[in-house]
Design an enzyme around this catalytic site. Structure first.
Site, short mmCIF file in Angstrom:
data_model
loop_
_atom_site.label_atom_id
_atom_site.label_comp_id
_atom_site.label_asym_id
_atom_site.label_seq_id
_atom_site.Cartn_x
_atom_site.Cartn_y
_atom_site.Cartn_z
N GLY A 40 0.83 -1.21 0.00
CA GLY A 40 0.00 0.00 0.00
C GLY A 40 0.85 1.25 0.00
O GLY A 40 1.95 1.27 0.56
N THR B 69 5.47 1.98 5.69
CA THR B 69 4.11 1.53 5.95
C THR B 69 3.43 2.49 6.91
O THR B 69 4.01 2.88 7.91
CB THR B 69 4.01 0.10 6.49
N VAL B 70 2.22 2.88 6.59
CA VAL B 70 1.46 3.72 7.50
C VAL B 70 1.14 2.96 8.79
O VAL B 70 0.87 3.57 9.82
CB VAL B 70 0.14 4.22 6.87
N ASP B 71 1.18 1.64 8.73
CA ASP B 71 0.79 0.82 9.89
C ASP B 71 1.83 0.82 11.01
O ASP B 71 1.52 0.42 12.13
CB ASP B 71 0.53 -0.62 9.45
N GLY C 84 -5.53 -0.51 10.13
CA GLY C 84 -4.73 -1.10 11.20
C GLY C 84 -5.30 -2.48 11.48
O GLY C 84 -6.15 -2.64 12.34
N ARG C 85 -4.86 -3.45 10.69
CA ARG C 85 -5.40 -4.81 10.81
C ARG C 85 -4.86 -5.50 12.05
O ARG C 85 -5.60 -6.07 12.83
CB ARG C 85 -5.01 -5.60 9.53
N GLU D 49 -9.55 -1.13 12.33
CA GLU D 49 -10.33 -2.07 11.51
C GLU D 49 -10.17 -3.52 11.96
O GLU D 49 -11.05 -4.34 11.72
CB GLU D 49 -9.95 -1.96 10.03
N LEU E 252 -7.63 6.99 2.69
CA LEU E 252 -7.39 8.44 2.51
C LEU E 252 -6.19 8.93 3.31
O LEU E 252 -5.50 9.85 2.89
CB LEU E 252 -8.64 9.25 2.86
#
Lengths: 402, 402
Positions: free
Chosen positions: A14, A137-139, A185-186, A241, A297
């Site tokens: 991503g 990664t944004v995570d 955020g899985r 999420e 977003l």
């Protein structure tokens, strides 16, 4: 004598708001390098590489290369192809055909696994290659680095959204009683936790934060949300999420079933966490509220990126080239935090084997005992990254005497 | 001799990013006015007014009043109370008790109706009062004004989000094939249309826009979306929350039913437009995609407000006081566009009876014949308002020869 040849750079997984800054850093340093001749870019990651879809980055106009630092998402095009053993001969063929000796990928866990395995394979078959991974990664769930480029900017998007949505919910509390904000955020709650960075006092948003690191207890949630409504007149809830009930069922699962009645994940499944949490609260309180599902977003909102995130992403790209040039291979560039006030950090490195595949959760002491908010310790880590939040005012309670 | 007395100002309906700028404008001008003694603020609109919850705005610290221009949402607190005839005696009692002679409300259709009726009631019973409305709504659906303060900033939020989400979707097209962005807009498609302001060339997002002014035909939608996926490899779709099928059923209705199996509207019902459109596309193509439901986030994102929107909102507040001071009553302040390049506008006025209650749709020629995009004429209207969009770069298709 340093290794001479061409360089390839790819983006994978991503996007983020700053991943093109890392790309710009690699290109900038690679063009300047005496060891590197041509700089190629994988169009659509390792998938495109095997198809020989290679950008000639050295030939791009200067203003395009400069513009990358101001452009979100993955300019090379991304892929989620999971590397299989049968891919290696084709990869080797392309590496040889284009005399590629420097191999850079910008990405997350799976991408680091790809760099690691390609680099190891080359070593095994005696093809000299310097392979360096650049974190993205944004995570924020990569091991071996203080944080990942891309995280701070996505975190700032969340903090801003929850601050602004909170302003609105507070001013509208005579009409609506709650607002539920869902973030990606899985597996890890870093982005949910970051939503608290703009909170200055007790009644500011957010009031409740739920991360995948803890089980979601709907009964306790309703109790806590009702207590906030009682106390503040409204409640702001942030959900990751990936949150699951105690029996392991995803909170997203209750509503979304596919046509075979299987629980469905992905964009659709994940998206219904806020919907379900909203439903729980609506049914428990009889009150109106709203939910916000931003999905990706916050992965592409370049106008909300932090300055330090953009700079660090660039620096990681430059450092990857420097490491490879100086003969290093099999590493991921890392960010090491030097101090919190003023915030300072420097680049470092960690073996790819430390990073690949596994996802880093938040430490247990970043979440409170009740599992419904973050701790001071989490905020000490987060706030130096999530900078430049606005100072909104509130009217003082100076009323006319009746 | 001008009328002497106190002034009251209230905010009503949903917030915007710039409504506090209008508040600041009113306070600033009212404090300077020789006709106005004290400046009061309704805490929670007309509902709070009847309860005599009145801020003493003259007594607020200067830095709070200045900070209002940098603070989104409705600092006074808002309400959605629909004015009833039985409210008038109480309103009159409070007006007299606090010697209020200047009456200002910032809001949309219903709010203008309130100012109109209060002002008319006072005239009827012989209580001298100057009542002026100040327009506000992100929906841009007020008659009598070129546009409403708050619209341009929310529109810019949408344009930015669709641009950025489009960057991401394009770069990820090997993985996901579509992205559906839902915007508020129950009766009018202004905010959906504005999402096109950042589009520079054919394959840029958005590709399809659906507004409540036209019926939604699912079959044609699937055809058009598939054609985009065929042509560009992905598709970006923007939907207004209020779109309905040809038989009048809201597109949001298919999934969301309340516990009595009634179709449900409001936050929950509206929110499922994107969900349903996503579902239609997923089932028709078998492809993955995502949907984004921002709900009120574009109503409070002050960091994305346009400079001219903030200034115009302030100017409308100042003009309201000027009109009232000079003896005018029964008007709403308006914005009149003077020129498009450079963009220039000035304040004006229109009788409240022109504005109250009715919602202004987009002109028919702002939407194309197929009902799936906006026209050049719409963009000529929108682009001067939705300013300061970024210039993202794209790599040029310079590939290495195989």
């Amino acid at each position: 004598m340093s290794l001479k040849g061409n360089a390839i750079i790819g983006q994978s997984g991503g996007p983020t708001s700053v991943i093109n800054s890392s790309l710009a850093g690699v290109i900038d340093a690679a063009i300047k390098s005496d060891s590197i001749d041509n700089v190629y870019g994988m169009n659509y990651g390792i998938e495109g590489f095997m198809n020989e879809w290679l950008y000639d980055l050295t030939a791009q106009p200067k203003e395009i290369l400069e513009g990358l630092r101001e452009t979100p998402s993955s300019a090379l095009g991304s892929s989620r192809l999971k590397l299989q053993d049968e891919h290696f001969p084709k990869i080797m063929e392309v590496l040889k055909k284009y005399d590629i000796r420097y191999f850079f990928l910008i990405g997350g866990n799976d991408t680091m696994d790809t760099v690691h395995r390609v680099e190891a394979y080359c070593k095994e078959v005696g093809y000299e290659l310097k392979g360096i991974g650049i974190p993205k990664t944004v995570d924020n769930d990569l091991y071996g680095t203080d944080h990942t480029p891309g995280f701070a900017s996505a975190a700032r998007f969340n903090a801003l959204s929850v601050m602004q949505g909170g302003q609105l919910a507070r001013d509208m509390k005579k009409v609506d009683k709650f607002v539920v904000f869902q973030t990606i955020g899985r597996d890890a709650g870093w982005l949910a936790a970051a939503a608290a960075c703009g909170k200055k006092k007790e009644d500011d948003a957010p009031h409740l934060i739920y991360c995948p690191e803890r089980k979601f207890n709907a009964k306790e949630f309703v109790e806590d949300a009702k207590a906030c409504i009682e106390k503040y007149g409204w409640v702001s809830v942030v959900v990751s999420e990936g949150i699951c009930y105690e029996d392991g069922t995803p909170v997203s699962a209750a509503v979304t079933k596919d046509k075979f009645n299987n629980t469905e994940f992905g964009a659709m499944g994940g998206a219904s966490v806020a919907l379900n949490v909203h439903k729980i609260l609506r049914e428990a309180t009889g009150e109106r509220g709203e939910f916000q599902i931003i999905e990706s977003l916050n992965m592409s909102a370049h106008d909300r990126a932090t300055k330090s995130d953009l700079q660090e992403a660039f620096d990681c790209g430059v450092e990857a080239v420097r490491l490879a040039e100086s003969g290093e291979t099999g590493f991921m560039v890392t960010i090491e935090r030097v101090s919190n006030s003023p915030y300072q950090a420097k680049v470092g490195k960690t073996p790819l084997s430390n990073v690949a595949v596994r996802a880093k959760s938040m430490p247990d002491d970043f979440i409170n005992e009740r599992g419904n908010f973050v701790t001071e310790k989490a905020l000490e880590y987060l706030k130096p990254l999530v900078t430049d939040l606005p100072n909104y005012v509130e009217l003082q309670p100076i009323f006319v005497k009746k």
